[in-house]
Enzyme design. Structure first.
Site, PDB file in Angstrom:
ATOM      1  CD  GLU A 147      34.024  37.130  34.431  1.00  0.00           C
ATOM      2  OE1 GLU A 147      34.625  36.357  35.299  1.00  0.00           O
ATOM      3  OE2 GLU A 147      34.396  37.419  33.262  1.00  0.00           O
TER       4      GLU A 147
ATOM      5  CB  CYS B 173      44.358  40.316  37.111  1.00  0.00           C
ATOM      6  SG  CYS B 173      44.855  40.011  38.732  1.00  0.00           S
TER       7      CYS B 173
ATOM      8  CE  LYS C 112      42.255  34.616  35.032  1.00  0.00           C
ATOM      9  NZ  LYS C 112      41.353  35.301  34.094  1.00  0.00           N
TER      10      LYS C 112
ATOM     11  CG  HIS D 272      44.945  34.779  37.429  1.00  0.00           C
ATOM     12  ND1 HIS D 272      45.347  35.654  36.679  1.00  0.00           N
ATOM     13  CD2 HIS D 272      43.918  35.492  38.085  1.00  0.00           C
ATOM     14  CE1 HIS D 272      44.728  36.811  36.530  1.00  0.00           C
ATOM     15  NE2 HIS D 272      43.745  36.672  37.591  1.00  0.00           N
TER      16      HIS D 272
ATOM     17  CG  HIS E  45      39.150  38.175  35.549  1.00  0.00           C
ATOM     18  ND1 HIS E  45      40.208  38.309  34.830  1.00  0.00           N
ATOM     19  CD2 HIS E  45      39.116  38.461  36.749  1.00  0.00           C
ATOM     20  CE1 HIS E  45      41.175  38.776  35.717  1.00  0.00           C
ATOM     21  NE2 HIS E  45      40.542  38.803  36.963  1.00  0.00           N
TER      22      HIS E  45
ATOM     23  CG  PHE F 184      43.672  42.366  43.314  1.00  0.00           C
ATOM     24  CD1 PHE F 184      42.172  41.657  43.358  1.00  0.00           C
ATOM     25  CD2 PHE F 184      44.525  41.554  44.013  1.00  0.00           C
ATOM     26  CE1 PHE F 184      42.010  40.704  44.225  1.00  0.00           C
ATOM     27  CE2 PHE F 184      44.164  40.327  44.485  1.00  0.00           C
ATOM     28  CZ  PHE F 184      42.865  39.828  44.626  1.00  0.00           C
TER      29      PHE F 184
END
Lengths: 403, 86
Positions: free
Chosen positions: A305, A162, A326, A331, A294, A390
């Site tokens: 976050e 990502c 998003k 995403h 994010h 990730f």
């Protein structure tokens, strides 16, 4: 060190097939997430996504091109055409040698893999088309852009899940900054909305069945999207000398690794990347007016976050705006940072902050100004774009309004 | 459609020409078909006739399958059809 500016932007994503349409959708808080239209969707537990509807590859490419261009490459080429067109650049002679391409993607030609595994395993075919390998490879998009526009300098693909696009754009930024290149075509692309792509994500149990609601107490997971964002990063002196229209300046970049867990995010890793980008930009913390989060809409990401932002900015965290687009486009995995950079450009250039839509109920663990549901007018000097992947890989870009 | 016509149609498709413009003595290079186009032609022939064509792109001339001209390819396909029949 050279200054770096953005002189072109292009996109195709669930909100629109170009930058003006995407800006308009973000301003209006439109949702590009809906029912997936893909083969075997009835066998999926997750049946929604940010899919680019009404897209027909034959409208854009001939049969020979389609034999070589996976969907992620097609999206990249369409976005690159817009971005390079807007920049007004043509690449010949020494400029061609000093210009390159760096893109992010996570799955690369995943549709091509999915279709051909289906052919050999499910349908029992013993033969596949000769171009499956050059079609599915992760660097196909970067190579085709290089070939199409004669970009002969450093060209490669970054795959950090990502954070792929942010890592790619960070490399492009630093190459120009250190004088290695004059122009870089950068950004990223993803086309993972196929049966295998969704099925794999289902396994993690982090996907929402109904909507992406970042920072809302009612959030229940992420929703995948697809598309591409492509930018022309250019040496400032080069851009100024030719009288280019400058969209904004790229002023900082930082990347960190959590070095802790393969899927769970770390507040410290995210905070170090955010603080690092601001430090690299050489601006005070309170210059940051907007952060494109994010903001995946998962329980773990959003609270981590927000905690990282609070740690880095202290009291100023309550003054800045942070939103997750998003909620509108989903995403885009390896392409997500590229499409989200558009929200930062819109904030800096147009003074419009894209909202976090689908916001229903405050979460005490996400107690920041997340620009709920409705866009806001504001004059912003510095914007950040966060990406936390990730694998614990974090990449944050800092942009400044150009005036 | 005869075997000849089907092979010519495959080659014409790849060369982006009309079948009537394909002559038996033409090589694929004469028709503007490059090495990738050749591999696509062989794939299309394998699909159309359900045969396996022995061809290695590392050294195309070393293969038993003669690709020196359109006519040679037609003959080679017919030979493979008879060998691989049943």
């Amino acid at each position: 060190m050279a200054r770096v500016v953005i002189t072109g932007a292009g996109t195709i994503n669930p909100l629109g097939t170009d930058v003006p349409a995407t800006f308009a959708a973000m301003r209006d808080g439109k949702c590009g997430i809906g029912p997936l239209e893909i083969p075997d969707v009835d066998r999926l537990a997750i049946q929604i996504g940010g899919q680019i509807k009404g897209y027909d590859e034959a409208d854009h490419f001939n049969r020979q091109q389609i034999a070589l261009y996976d969907r992620f490459t097609q999206f990249t080429l369409l976005a690159a055409r817009q971005a390079i067109g807007q920049s007004g650049l043509t690449f010949t002679g020494s400029l061609a040698d000093q210009s390159g391409v760096i893109f992010g993607t996570s799955g690369g030609g995943l549709n091509t893999q999915d279709e051909n595994y289906r052919a050999v395993y499910e349908e029992g075919k013993n033969r596949v088309h000769p171009f499956i390998v050059p079609k599915l490879m992760n660097n196909a998009a970067a190579s085709h852009v290089s070939m199409e526009w004669n970009l002969r300098g450093p060209t490669f693909t970054v795959a950090t899940a990502c954070a792929s696009s942010n890592h790619a754009m960070g490399q492009a930024f630093n190459m120009i900054r250190c004088g290695m290149t004059k122009v870089m075509i950068t950004g990223g692309s993803e086309a993972m909305l196929c049966f295998g792509g969704i099925k794999a994500w289902e396994g993690l149990r982090v996907m929402s069945k109904d909507a992406c609601r970042p920072f809302s107490a009612t959030r229940n997971g992420m929703v995948q999207g697809e598309g591409a964002g492509v930018f022309v990063f250019e040496d400032y002196d080069h851009a100024r000398a030719r009288g280019a229209d400058i969209l904004c300046e790229v002023i900082g970049f930082a990347m960190t690794s959590d070095a802790s867990d393969i899927v769970m995010p770390s507040k410290q890793g995210a905070a170090r990347a955010i603080a690092g980008a601001v430090r690299d930009a050489g601006v005070p913390l309170d210059a940051v007016g907007y952060i494109n989060a994010h903001g995946t809409g998962t329980a773990a990401n959003d609270k981590t976050e927000c905690a990282a932002v609070a740690d880095v900015f202290g009291a100023h965290a309550d003054k800045l705006m942070i939103s997750s687009t998003k909620s509108m486009h989903g995403h885009l995995i390896g392409g997500t940072g590229a499409v989200e950079l558009l929200a930062c450009i819109m904030a800096l250039r147009d003074g419009v902050i894209a909202p976090t839509i689908g916001y229903e109920e405050p979460d005490p663990e996400c107690a920041l100004d997340v620009v709920p549901n409705v866009a806001r007018d504001a004059t912003i000097d510095v914007a950040l774009s966060n990406a936390f992947a990730f694998g614990g890989l974090n990449a944050v870009i800092a942009l400044r309004r150009f005036s | 459609m005869t075997t000849d016509d089907r092979i010519i149609a495959i080659i014409a498709d790849q060369a982006m020409l009309e079948p009537g413009d394909i002559t038996l003595d033409a090589s694929l290079a004469d028709l503007g078909i490059d090495s990738l186009g050749l591999v696509e032609c062989i794939f299309a022939i394998e699909e159309a006739f359900d045969i396996a064509v022995p061809f290695n792109a590392n050294d195309p001339t070393a293969s038993a399958f003669d690709i020196s001209s359109v006519g040679a390819i037609i003959l080679a396909v017919k030979q493979l059809q008879s060998e691989q029949a049943g």
